[in-house]
Motif scaffolding. Structure first.
Motif, PDB file in Angstrom:
ATOM      1  N   ASN A   1       0.856  -1.180   0.000  1.00  0.00           N
ATOM      2  CA  ASN A   1       0.000   0.000   0.000  1.00  0.00           C
ATOM      3  C   ASN A   1       0.892   1.230   0.000  1.00  0.00           C
ATOM      4  O   ASN A   1       1.770   1.382   0.848  1.00  0.00           O
ATOM      5  CB  ASN A   1      -0.902   0.034   1.232  1.00  0.00           C
ATOM      6  CG  ASN A   1      -2.006  -0.974   1.173  1.00  0.00           C
ATOM      7  OD1 ASN A   1      -2.443  -1.369   0.102  1.00  0.00           O
ATOM      8  ND2 ASN A   1      -2.461  -1.411   2.321  1.00  0.00           N
ATOM      9  N   ALA A   2       0.679   2.109  -0.960  1.00  0.00           N
ATOM     10  CA  ALA A   2       1.489   3.321  -1.069  1.00  0.00           C
ATOM     11  C   ALA A   2       0.619   4.445  -1.599  1.00  0.00           C
ATOM     12  O   ALA A   2      -0.346   4.213  -2.319  1.00  0.00           O
ATOM     13  CB  ALA A   2       2.682   3.085  -1.988  1.00  0.00           C
TER      14      ALA A   2
ATOM     15  N   ALA B   1       4.515   4.798   2.274  1.00  0.00           N
ATOM     16  CA  ALA B   1       4.221   3.367   2.132  1.00  0.00           C
ATOM     17  C   ALA B   1       3.831   2.799   3.488  1.00  0.00           C
ATOM     18  O   ALA B   1       4.423   3.150   4.512  1.00  0.00           O
ATOM     19  CB  ALA B   1       5.430   2.629   1.570  1.00  0.00           C
ATOM     20  N   GLU B   2       2.840   1.921   3.470  1.00  0.00           N
ATOM     21  CA  GLU B   2       2.370   1.293   4.697  1.00  0.00           C
ATOM     22  C   GLU B   2       3.239   0.073   4.977  1.00  0.00           C
ATOM     23  O   GLU B   2       3.192  -0.923   4.264  1.00  0.00           O
ATOM     24  CB  GLU B   2       0.897   0.890   4.553  1.00  0.00           C
ATOM     25  CG  GLU B   2       0.278   0.445   5.841  1.00  0.00           C
ATOM     26  CD  GLU B   2      -1.208   0.146   5.701  1.00  0.00           C
ATOM     27  OE1 GLU B   2      -1.924   0.354   6.692  1.00  0.00           O
ATOM     28  OE2 GLU B   2      -1.643  -0.299   4.611  1.00  0.00           O
ATOM     29  N   ILE B   3       4.051   0.155   6.038  1.00  0.00           N
ATOM     30  CA  ILE B   3       4.972  -0.942   6.349  1.00  0.00           C
ATOM     31  C   ILE B   3       4.369  -1.941   7.323  1.00  0.00           C
ATOM     32  O   ILE B   3       4.868  -3.057   7.464  1.00  0.00           O
ATOM     33  CB  ILE B   3       6.308  -0.410   6.888  1.00  0.00           C
ATOM     34  CG1 ILE B   3       6.088   0.392   8.159  1.00  0.00           C
ATOM     35  CG2 ILE B   3       7.020   0.422   5.829  1.00  0.00           C
ATOM     36  CD1 ILE B   3       7.331   0.517   9.001  1.00  0.00           C
ATOM     37  N   ALA B   4       3.334  -1.541   8.030  1.00  0.00           N
ATOM     38  CA  ALA B   4       2.550  -2.406   8.913  1.00  0.00           C
ATOM     39  C   ALA B   4       1.161  -1.781   8.970  1.00  0.00           C
ATOM     40  O   ALA B   4       0.983  -0.624   8.604  1.00  0.00           O
ATOM     41  CB  ALA B   4       3.168  -2.489  10.304  1.00  0.00           C
ATOM     42  N   ARG B   5       0.202  -2.525   9.417  1.00  0.00           N
ATOM     43  CA  ARG B   5      -1.168  -2.007   9.426  1.00  0.00           C
ATOM     44  C   ARG B   5      -1.229  -0.662  10.169  1.00  0.00           C
ATOM     45  O   ARG B   5      -0.935  -0.584  11.361  1.00  0.00           O
ATOM     46  CB  ARG B   5      -2.106  -3.013  10.072  1.00  0.00           C
ATOM     47  CG  ARG B   5      -3.548  -2.616   9.957  1.00  0.00           C
ATOM     48  CD  ARG B   5      -4.451  -3.680  10.547  1.00  0.00           C
ATOM     49  NE  ARG B   5      -5.827  -3.279  10.362  1.00  0.00           N
ATOM     50  CZ  ARG B   5      -6.653  -3.822   9.487  1.00  0.00           C
ATOM     51  NH1 ARG B   5      -6.225  -4.797   8.724  1.00  0.00           N
ATOM     52  NH2 ARG B   5      -7.889  -3.399   9.377  1.00  0.00           N
ATOM     53  N   GLY B   6      -1.563   0.395   9.434  1.00  0.00           N
ATOM     54  CA  GLY B   6      -1.684   1.728  10.010  1.00  0.00           C
ATOM     55  C   GLY B   6      -0.370   2.450  10.261  1.00  0.00           C
ATOM     56  O   GLY B   6      -0.365   3.541  10.802  1.00  0.00           O
ATOM     57  N   VAL B   7       0.749   1.848   9.853  1.00  0.00           N
ATOM     58  CA  VAL B   7       2.060   2.476  10.042  1.00  0.00           C
ATOM     59  C   VAL B   7       2.613   2.878   8.673  1.00  0.00           C
ATOM     60  O   VAL B   7       2.965   2.027   7.859  1.00  0.00           O
ATOM     61  CB  VAL B   7       3.055   1.522  10.746  1.00  0.00           C
ATOM     62  CG1 VAL B   7       4.409   2.192  10.920  1.00  0.00           C
ATOM     63  CG2 VAL B   7       2.493   1.053  12.078  1.00  0.00           C
ATOM     64  N   TRP B   8       2.668   4.178   8.428  1.00  0.00           N
ATOM     65  CA  TRP B   8       3.112   4.708   7.144  1.00  0.00           C
ATOM     66  C   TRP B   8       4.465   5.388   7.322  1.00  0.00           C
ATOM     67  O   TRP B   8       4.673   6.157   8.257  1.00  0.00           O
ATOM     68  CB  TRP B   8       2.106   5.721   6.605  1.00  0.00           C
ATOM     69  CG  TRP B   8       0.802   5.103   6.240  1.00  0.00           C
ATOM     70  CD1 TRP B   8      -0.227   4.808   7.080  1.00  0.00           C
ATOM     71  CD2 TRP B   8       0.382   4.686   4.940  1.00  0.00           C
ATOM     72  NE1 TRP B   8      -1.258   4.226   6.388  1.00  0.00           N
ATOM     73  CE2 TRP B   8      -0.919   4.154   5.063  1.00  0.00           C
ATOM     74  CE3 TRP B   8       0.968   4.719   3.681  1.00  0.00           C
ATOM     75  CZ2 TRP B   8      -1.628   3.664   3.977  1.00  0.00           C
ATOM     76  CZ3 TRP B   8       0.260   4.234   2.598  1.00  0.00           C
ATOM     77  CH2 TRP B   8      -1.023   3.704   2.748  1.00  0.00           C
TER      78      TRP B   8
END
Length: 68
Positions: A16-17, A48-55
């Motif tokens: 996700n980006a 970019a989303e590296i973990a759920r809800g962490v951008w």
């Protein structure tokens, strides 16, 4: 162009980006204590989303592009 390409590459492999647009303020006035932001300071970068809800923010623009 760099940020949109990075965003598209991330999305193409399932990351996700999102493309973010704003300004890069580098012109600081010491006397007034403010930055001058011009239309020519427009800039884009990728988040970019590296973990759920962490951008995380990634700026693929080469540093030499800021030397004007």
């Amino acid at each position: 162009y760099f940020a949109s390409a990075l965003t598209a590459m991330c999305q193409s492999v399932g990351i996700n980006a999102r493309l973010v647009a704003g300004y890069v303020a580098t012109e600081y006035d010491d006397q007034r204590g403010v930055y001058t932001v011009r239309e020519s300071n427009a800039h884009a970068w990728t988040e970019a989303e590296i973990a759920r809800g962490v951008w995380l923010t990634y700026d693929p623009t080469p540093p030499v592009a800021f030397l004007n």
